[in-house]
Enzyme design. Structure first.
Site, short mmCIF file in Angstrom:
data_model
loop_
_atom_site.label_atom_id
_atom_site.label_comp_id
_atom_site.label_asym_id
_atom_site.label_seq_id
_atom_site.Cartn_x
_atom_site.Cartn_y
_atom_site.Cartn_z
N CYS A 291 58.59 -62.92 50.03
CA CYS A 291 57.48 -62.70 49.10
C CYS A 291 57.46 -63.82 48.08
O CYS A 291 58.51 -64.22 47.58
CB CYS A 291 57.66 -61.35 48.41
SG CYS A 291 56.35 -60.97 47.23
N HIS B 87 51.76 -54.14 47.27
CA HIS B 87 51.64 -54.84 45.98
C HIS B 87 50.59 -54.18 45.09
O HIS B 87 50.79 -54.06 43.88
CB HIS B 87 51.24 -56.30 46.18
CG HIS B 87 52.38 -57.24 46.44
ND1 HIS B 87 53.48 -57.33 45.61
CD2 HIS B 87 52.58 -58.14 47.42
CE1 HIS B 87 54.31 -58.25 46.08
NE2 HIS B 87 53.79 -58.76 47.19
N HIS C 30 52.38 -54.98 53.49
CA HIS C 30 53.11 -55.63 52.39
C HIS C 30 52.18 -55.85 51.19
O HIS C 30 52.55 -55.56 50.05
CB HIS C 30 53.69 -56.96 52.91
CG HIS C 30 54.39 -57.81 51.91
ND1 HIS C 30 55.71 -58.21 52.05
CD2 HIS C 30 53.96 -58.38 50.74
CE1 HIS C 30 56.05 -58.98 51.02
NE2 HIS C 30 55.02 -59.10 50.21
N GLU C 31 50.96 -56.33 51.47
CA GLU C 31 50.03 -56.64 50.38
C GLU C 31 49.47 -55.37 49.73
O GLU C 31 49.32 -55.31 48.50
CB GLU C 31 48.89 -57.52 50.87
CG GLU C 31 49.32 -58.89 51.39
CD GLU C 31 50.22 -59.65 50.43
OE1 GLU C 31 50.00 -59.61 49.22
OE2 GLU C 31 51.17 -60.31 50.92
#
Ligand code: ZN
Length: 192
Positions: A102, A148, A144-145
């Site tokens: 990341c 976030h 993953h995003e």
């Protein structure tokens, strides 16, 4: 925007939920341009890594916007697809583990379990709803995003599960880190 505008742990915003975008405007599109510039500037400073994607929180804008590389295999293809208010409407196909890194977590990598297939709903840069299926690495990157946008960082999954962390050496090879000594009480990655 430059790579220096990318925030890293332990910045508390990385563990904070971002807000929904109510109307897609020129401000949103400027944000997307800024995110793209920062991601590419970061990549240009790294010989062994690619900027696969970025979430707005990573340039300290607490909005639910992500950008995803159009071609993960070719560094010369420098365009990204933006997704606004992305959400996963269905998980399919079981999970598998693979390495993740990341831009907001310096030098740490690890294997994260993710769903193999997802169905995604989002808005495009004109504010139109888009729905699509993703699988494999693209599905991993989108999970993953979206994490976030919800204040979750990939290492949180590893701390809860295998505790197996890695770092990248000068040759671009992954080398294991020692959880007890290098990770567990590391103030740079965990809020104290
Ligand atoms: Zn990330």
């Amino acid at each position: 925007m430059k790579k220096e505008d990318i925030i890293t742990l332990p910045n508390e915003h990385l563990r904070t939920k971002s807000a929904k975008v109510h109307i897609v405007t020129d401000n949103t599109r400027t944000l997307i341009d800024d995110m793209t510039a920062a991601a590419l500037d970061w990549e240009d400073s790294r010989p062994h890594e690619i900027s696969a994607a970025l979430a707005a929180v990573q340039i300290d804008r607490m909005e639910r916007v992500i950008i995803v590389r159009s071609d993960f295999d070719d560094k010369n293809t420098r365009d990204f697809t933006a997704l606004i208010n992305p959400e996963i409407v269905k998980f399919e196909g079981g999970t598998s583990k693979d390495y993740e890194g990341c831009l907001s977590v310096s030098k740490i990598y690890g294997k994260v379990p993710r769903y193999n297939k997802i169905r995604v709903k989002a808005l495009d840069t004109e504010g139109n709803e888009v729905r699509f299926k993703a699988e494999g690495f693209l599905a991993r990157v989108i999970q993953h995003e979206i994490d976030h946008t919800n204040g979750i960082v990939f290492i949180d999954h590893i701390r809860d599960e295998t505790k197996a962390f890695y770092t990248l050496d000068d040759k671009g090879e992954l080398q294991p880190l020692d959880y007890e000594n290098d990770i567990k009480d590391n103030a740079v990655i965990w809020e104290q």
